[in-house]
Design an enzyme around this catalytic site. Structure first.
Site, PDB file in Angstrom:
ATOM      1  N   TYR A  68      -1.129   0.707  -5.782  1.00  0.00           N
ATOM      2  CA  TYR A  68      -0.512   0.594  -4.514  1.00  0.00           C
ATOM      3  C   TYR A  68      -0.291  -0.716  -3.976  1.00  0.00           C
ATOM      4  O   TYR A  68      -1.097  -1.675  -4.533  1.00  0.00           O
ATOM      5  CB  TYR A  68      -1.287   1.492  -3.496  1.00  0.00           C
ATOM      6  CG  TYR A  68      -2.797   0.790  -3.180  1.00  0.00           C
ATOM      7  CD1 TYR A  68      -2.952  -0.090  -2.142  1.00  0.00           C
ATOM      8  CD2 TYR A  68      -3.761   1.066  -3.994  1.00  0.00           C
ATOM      9  CE1 TYR A  68      -4.249  -0.850  -1.627  1.00  0.00           C
ATOM     10  CE2 TYR A  68      -5.290   0.407  -3.489  1.00  0.00           C
ATOM     11  CZ  TYR A  68      -5.078  -0.737  -2.356  1.00  0.00           C
ATOM     12  OH  TYR A  68      -6.346  -1.283  -2.040  1.00  0.00           O
ATOM     13  N   CYS A  69       0.497  -0.931  -3.029  1.00  0.00           N
ATOM     14  CA  CYS A  69       0.432  -2.442  -2.302  1.00  0.00           C
ATOM     15  C   CYS A  69       0.387  -2.136  -0.775  1.00  0.00           C
ATOM     16  O   CYS A  69      -0.364  -1.250  -0.310  1.00  0.00           O
ATOM     17  CB  CYS A  69       1.986  -2.908  -2.758  1.00  0.00           C
ATOM     18  SG  CYS A  69       3.278  -1.859  -2.290  1.00  0.00           S
ATOM     19  N   ARG A  70       1.268  -2.708  -0.106  1.00  0.00           N
ATOM     20  CA  ARG A  70       1.367  -2.706   1.396  1.00  0.00           C
ATOM     21  C   ARG A  70       2.394  -1.654   1.845  1.00  0.00           C
ATOM     22  O   ARG A  70       1.920  -0.726   2.607  1.00  0.00           O
ATOM     23  CB  ARG A  70       1.686  -4.020   2.029  1.00  0.00           C
ATOM     24  CG  ARG A  70       1.779  -4.037   3.413  1.00  0.00           C
ATOM     25  CD  ARG A  70       2.183  -5.133   4.280  1.00  0.00           C
ATOM     26  NE  ARG A  70       3.488  -5.191   4.159  1.00  0.00           N
ATOM     27  CZ  ARG A  70       4.496  -4.777   4.992  1.00  0.00           C
ATOM     28  NH1 ARG A  70       3.968  -4.222   5.785  1.00  0.00           N
ATOM     29  NH2 ARG A  70       5.732  -4.840   4.980  1.00  0.00           N
ATOM     30  N   ILE A  96      -0.736   0.878   1.212  1.00  0.00           N
ATOM     31  CA  ILE A  96      -1.843   0.968   2.241  1.00  0.00           C
ATOM     32  C   ILE A  96      -1.469   1.240   3.384  1.00  0.00           C
ATOM     33  O   ILE A  96      -2.377   1.852   4.494  1.00  0.00           O
ATOM     34  CB  ILE A  96      -2.657  -0.168   2.250  1.00  0.00           C
ATOM     35  CG1 ILE A  96      -4.241   0.136   2.694  1.00  0.00           C
ATOM     36  CG2 ILE A  96      -2.215  -1.582   2.681  1.00  0.00           C
ATOM     37  CD1 ILE A  96      -5.279  -0.866   2.304  1.00  0.00           C
TER      38      ILE A  96
END
Length: 105
Positions: A68-70, A96
């Protein structure tokens, strides 16, 4: 051609609950990671990690890796990089921003 699987953050979290042997990988910057990450996540920076960096952190190329990332853009890029590096069980779970649980700092 090998490819990664994409699921929603909610679906990814449900899959993790039913699994014991996985790695959760945050591919944001170290600063973003330090500002708050999903508990238990390891960190590699999408823009800079190399095959050697991945292999040093992620020893088992067959282990399930949730990425995952932003927002979901970098996690897709990193998931493809991992596939290109020979990892076989990569699941991209977005950003996130879609996570509503507790974050670790």
């Amino acid at each position: 051609m090998n490819t990664f699987k994409s699921v929603s953050m909610d679906e990814g979290l449900k899959l993790m609950v039913n699994s014991k042997d996985f790695i959760l990988l945050d591919v944001r910057t170290p600063e973003e990671y330090a500002g708050g990450h999903i508990p238990g996540a390891l960190q590699l920076t999408n823009e800079t990690f190399t095959k050697q960096d991945a292999e040093n952190l992620l020893k088992n190329k067959a282990q399930t890796i949730y990425v995952y990332c932003r927002s979901g853009r970098r996690s897709k890029q990193s998931s493809q990089k991992l596939i290109d590096f020979g990892y076989t069980n990569v699941i991209e779970i977005g950003g996130i921003l879609d996570y509503s649980g507790v974050v670790e700092k």
